[in-house]
Design a protein around this motif. Structure first.
Motif, PDB file in Angstrom:
ATOM      1  N   GLY A  84      35.389 -26.749  51.265  1.00 31.71           N
ATOM      2  CA  GLY A  84      34.805 -25.455  50.921  1.00 31.71           C
ATOM      3  C   GLY A  84      35.733 -24.623  50.059  1.00 31.71           C
ATOM      4  O   GLY A  84      35.304 -24.016  49.070  1.00 31.71           O
ATOM      5  N   ALA A  85      37.027 -24.590  50.425  1.00 34.64           N
ATOM      6  CA  ALA A  85      37.990 -23.810  49.647  1.00 34.64           C
ATOM      7  C   ALA A  85      38.163 -24.376  48.242  1.00 34.64           C
ATOM      8  O   ALA A  85      38.291 -23.615  47.273  1.00 34.64           O
ATOM      9  N   LEU A  86      38.143 -25.692  48.108  1.00 39.83           N
ATOM     10  CA  LEU A  86      38.250 -26.307  46.788  1.00 39.83           C
ATOM     11  C   LEU A  86      37.035 -25.969  45.928  1.00 39.83           C
ATOM     12  O   LEU A  86      37.171 -25.684  44.731  1.00 39.83           O
ATOM     13  N   CYS A  87      35.862 -25.975  46.531  1.00 37.75           N
ATOM     14  CA  CYS A  87      34.646 -25.610  45.782  1.00 37.75           C
ATOM     15  C   CYS A  87      34.705 -24.147  45.339  1.00 37.75           C
ATOM     16  O   CYS A  87      34.358 -23.824  44.196  1.00 37.75           O
ATOM     17  N   GLY A  88      35.155 -23.266  46.236  1.00 40.94           N
ATOM     18  CA  GLY A  88      35.279 -21.860  45.865  1.00 40.94           C
ATOM     19  C   GLY A  88      36.299 -21.639  44.773  1.00 40.94           C
ATOM     20  O   GLY A  88      36.066 -20.855  43.842  1.00 40.94           O
ATOM     21  N   ARG A 131      26.385 -23.165  73.292  1.00 42.04           N
ATOM     22  CA  ARG A 131      27.169 -24.038  72.418  1.00 42.04           C
ATOM     23  C   ARG A 131      26.289 -24.565  71.287  1.00 42.04           C
ATOM     24  O   ARG A 131      25.208 -25.082  71.519  1.00 42.04           O
ATOM     25  N   ARG A 132      26.735 -24.409  70.066  1.00 41.21           N
ATOM     26  CA  ARG A 132      25.977 -24.873  68.908  1.00 41.21           C
ATOM     27  C   ARG A 132      26.362 -26.308  68.561  1.00 41.21           C
ATOM     28  O   ARG A 132      27.388 -26.822  69.021  1.00 41.21           O
ATOM     29  N   SER A 133      25.558 -26.960  67.765  1.00 47.97           N
ATOM     30  CA  SER A 133      25.826 -28.328  67.373  1.00 47.97           C
ATOM     31  C   SER A 133      27.025 -28.374  66.437  1.00 47.97           C
ATOM     32  O   SER A 133      27.351 -27.403  65.757  1.00 47.97           O
ATOM     33  N   SER A 134      27.668 -29.530  66.405  1.00 48.84           N
ATOM     34  CA  SER A 134      28.832 -29.688  65.528  1.00 48.84           C
ATOM     35  C   SER A 134      28.434 -29.519  64.070  1.00 48.84           C
ATOM     36  O   SER A 134      29.229 -29.060  63.251  1.00 48.84           O
ATOM     37  N   ARG A 135      27.188 -29.880  63.723  1.00 45.14           N
ATOM     38  CA  ARG A 135      26.737 -29.733  62.344  1.00 45.14           C
ATOM     39  C   ARG A 135      26.702 -28.260  61.942  1.00 45.14           C
ATOM     40  O   ARG A 135      27.120 -27.900  60.837  1.00 45.14           O
ATOM     41  N   GLN A 136      26.229 -27.409  62.823  1.00 41.78           N
ATOM     42  CA  GLN A 136      26.201 -25.976  62.517  1.00 41.78           C
ATOM     43  C   GLN A 136      27.608 -25.424  62.348  1.00 41.78           C
ATOM     44  O   GLN A 136      27.854 -24.588  61.483  1.00 41.78           O
ATOM     45  N   VAL A 137      28.534 -25.870  63.183  1.00 48.70           N
ATOM     46  CA  VAL A 137      29.929 -25.435  63.056  1.00 48.70           C
ATOM     47  C   VAL A 137      30.474 -25.827  61.688  1.00 48.70           C
ATOM     48  O   VAL A 137      31.111 -25.017  61.001  1.00 48.70           O
ATOM     49  N   GLN A 138      30.203 -27.058  61.271  1.00 48.51           N
ATOM     50  CA  GLN A 138      30.715 -27.535  59.990  1.00 48.51           C
ATOM     51  C   GLN A 138      30.119 -26.742  58.825  1.00 48.51           C
ATOM     52  O   GLN A 138      30.832 -26.408  57.868  1.00 48.51           O
ATOM     53  N   VAL A 139      28.836 -26.424  58.888  1.00 48.81           N
ATOM     54  CA  VAL A 139      28.190 -25.658  57.813  1.00 48.81           C
ATOM     55  C   VAL A 139      28.798 -24.263  57.708  1.00 48.81           C
ATOM     56  O   VAL A 139      29.132 -23.779  56.619  1.00 48.81           O
ATOM     57  N   VAL A 140      28.977 -23.607  58.848  1.00 50.31           N
ATOM     58  CA  VAL A 140      29.536 -22.262  58.868  1.00 50.31           C
ATOM     59  C   VAL A 140      30.956 -22.261  58.311  1.00 50.31           C
ATOM     60  O   VAL A 140      31.333 -21.404  57.501  1.00 50.31           O
ATOM     61  N   VAL A 141      31.754 -23.229  58.732  1.00 45.69           N
ATOM     62  CA  VAL A 141      33.144 -23.292  58.282  1.00 45.69           C
ATOM     63  C   VAL A 141      33.213 -23.585  56.781  1.00 45.69           C
ATOM     64  O   VAL A 141      34.047 -23.021  56.057  1.00 45.69           O
ATOM     65  N   PHE A 142      32.336 -24.462  56.290  1.00 47.36           N
ATOM     66  CA  PHE A 142      32.300 -24.747  54.849  1.00 47.36           C
ATOM     67  C   PHE A 142      32.016 -23.485  54.056  1.00 47.36           C
ATOM     68  O   PHE A 142      32.671 -23.202  53.037  1.00 47.36           O
ATOM     69  N   LEU A 143      31.030 -22.688  54.490  1.00 49.71           N
ATOM     70  CA  LEU A 143      30.675 -21.463  53.769  1.00 49.71           C
ATOM     71  C   LEU A 143      31.824 -20.456  53.793  1.00 49.71           C
ATOM     72  O   LEU A 143      32.081 -19.773  52.798  1.00 49.71           O
ATOM     73  N   CYS A 144      32.535 -20.383  54.919  1.00 50.93           N
ATOM     74  CA  CYS A 144      33.699 -19.491  54.988  1.00 50.93           C
ATOM     75  C   CYS A 144      34.796 -19.964  54.032  1.00 50.93           C
ATOM     76  O   CYS A 144      35.442 -19.155  53.360  1.00 50.93           O
ATOM     77  N   GLY A 145      35.008 -21.275  53.967  1.00 54.15           N
ATOM     78  CA  GLY A 145      35.992 -21.813  53.032  1.00 54.15           C
ATOM     79  C   GLY A 145      35.601 -21.550  51.593  1.00 54.15           C
ATOM     80  O   GLY A 145      36.446 -21.238  50.752  1.00 54.15           O
ATOM     81  N   LEU A 146      34.306 -21.669  51.287  1.00 55.10           N
ATOM     82  CA  LEU A 146      33.805 -21.395  49.941  1.00 55.10           C
ATOM     83  C   LEU A 146      34.089 -19.950  49.545  1.00 55.10           C
ATOM     84  O   LEU A 146      34.583 -19.671  48.444  1.00 55.10           O
ATOM     85  N   TYR A 147      33.797 -19.026  50.472  1.00 52.11           N
ATOM     86  CA  TYR A 147      34.075 -17.610  50.216  1.00 52.11           C
ATOM     87  C   TYR A 147      35.568 -17.388  50.022  1.00 52.11           C
ATOM     88  O   TYR A 147      36.000 -16.706  49.081  1.00 52.11           O
ATOM     89  N   GLY A 148      36.379 -17.958  50.905  1.00 57.23           N
ATOM     90  CA  GLY A 148      37.820 -17.751  50.826  1.00 57.23           C
ATOM     91  C   GLY A 148      38.442 -18.345  49.581  1.00 57.23           C
ATOM     92  O   GLY A 148      39.393 -17.788  49.036  1.00 57.23           O
ATOM     93  N   GLY A 149      37.895 -19.465  49.106  1.00 58.05           N
ATOM     94  CA  GLY A 149      38.415 -20.063  47.882  1.00 58.05           C
ATOM     95  C   GLY A 149      38.075 -19.256  46.649  1.00 58.05           C
ATOM     96  O   GLY A 149      38.836 -19.253  45.677  1.00 58.05           O
TER      97      GLY A 149
END
Length: 248
Positions: A84-88, A131-149
């Motif tokens: 995500g950070a690399l994409c951002g 508890r949310r699914s691991s897929r939802q966790v991964q999507v949320v973290v990717f979007l945060c990395g995109l913003y941060g990048g």
């Protein structure tokens, strides 16, 4: 660089490092400060990202007690937030500067709103969630990395709010994860921007050590610092800078 500019950068770095360790949002100090000192928007953003990254690392180290038992989770999420950070970072570096100059006032306003409603975000983080699914966790973290990048300001606040929605954890453990993931995004952008970005290394040389000191001290003394007045000062500062950028 004049003595006055040196002092401003030093003070801004110390304050930003402490604010990032406590709840995030320190880049709302350093990014506008770099713009005020005359750096173009993209150069200010790139230099700011490199400057605050060491402070994130210091905060993560100081948060080790609250990371106990989360090693497997961290290892599984790090690759996603790096991508995500690399994409951002790619969006920032390989899209026209005019796009960033147009978007950044609105990102500053968004970051200021997040800072203004910091208490509500913390309350949200303190609630119990299924508890949310691991897929939802991964999507949320990717979007945060995109913003941060792409734009570092208030990334910590975004991470706290987002992680609270997908993890059933206490605020202190979520804040510790936030520090680790902020450090990962920070180091990813350091590697990317050092090679491809228009870095102002003189500003980085002053800000980076200051954010390390501020980040470590802030993480250690977070419970003893009354953040309310500082929080609203940062909000007003960010809104003012955003308005100036919109009308100039």
């Amino acid at each position: 660089m004049t003595l006055g500019e040196l002092c401003l950068l030093l003070g801004g770095g110390l304050t930003a490092g402490a604010v990032n360790a406590i709840a995030g949002g320190g880049s709302l100090i350093t990014f506008p400060l770099l713009v005020t000192l005359g750096l173009p928007g993209v150069a200010a953003n790139v230099s700011n990202a490199l400057s605050v990254a060491p402070g994130y690392v210091a905060s993560a180290v100081a948060s080790r007690p609250d990371l106990a038992g989360q090693g497997r989770r961290i290892v599984s999420i790090i690759p996603t937030i790096v991508v995500g950070a690399l994409c951002g970072s790619g969006l920032l570096l390989f899209t026209p500067r005019s796009v960033f100059d147009f978007v950044v006032p609105f990102l500053l306003l968004l970051a200021a709103v997040m800072m203004a409603f910091q208490n509500r975000l913390r309350a949200l983080a303190g609630r119990s969630h299924p508890r949310r699914s691991s897929r939802q966790v991964q999507v949320v973290v990717f979007l945060c990395g995109l913003y941060g990048g792409y734009f570092n300001a208030a990334m910590g606040l975004l991470l706290i709010a987002a992680l609270a929605l997908v993890l059933d954890e206490h605020l202190r453990r979520i804040a510790a994860l936030k520090n680790v993931f902020s450090a990962v995004v920070g180091m990813t952008t350091v590697l990317t921007y050092s090679v491809f970005g228009p870095v102002n290394w003189a500003a980085v040389a002053v800000l980076a050590p200051a954010t390390v000191v501020g980040g470590y001290v802030g993480a250690k003394t977070a419970r003893r610092i009354p953040p309310e007045a500082l929080r609203w000062t940062i909000v007003v500062f960010a809104v003012t800078v955003a308005i100036v950028l919109l009308v100039t």
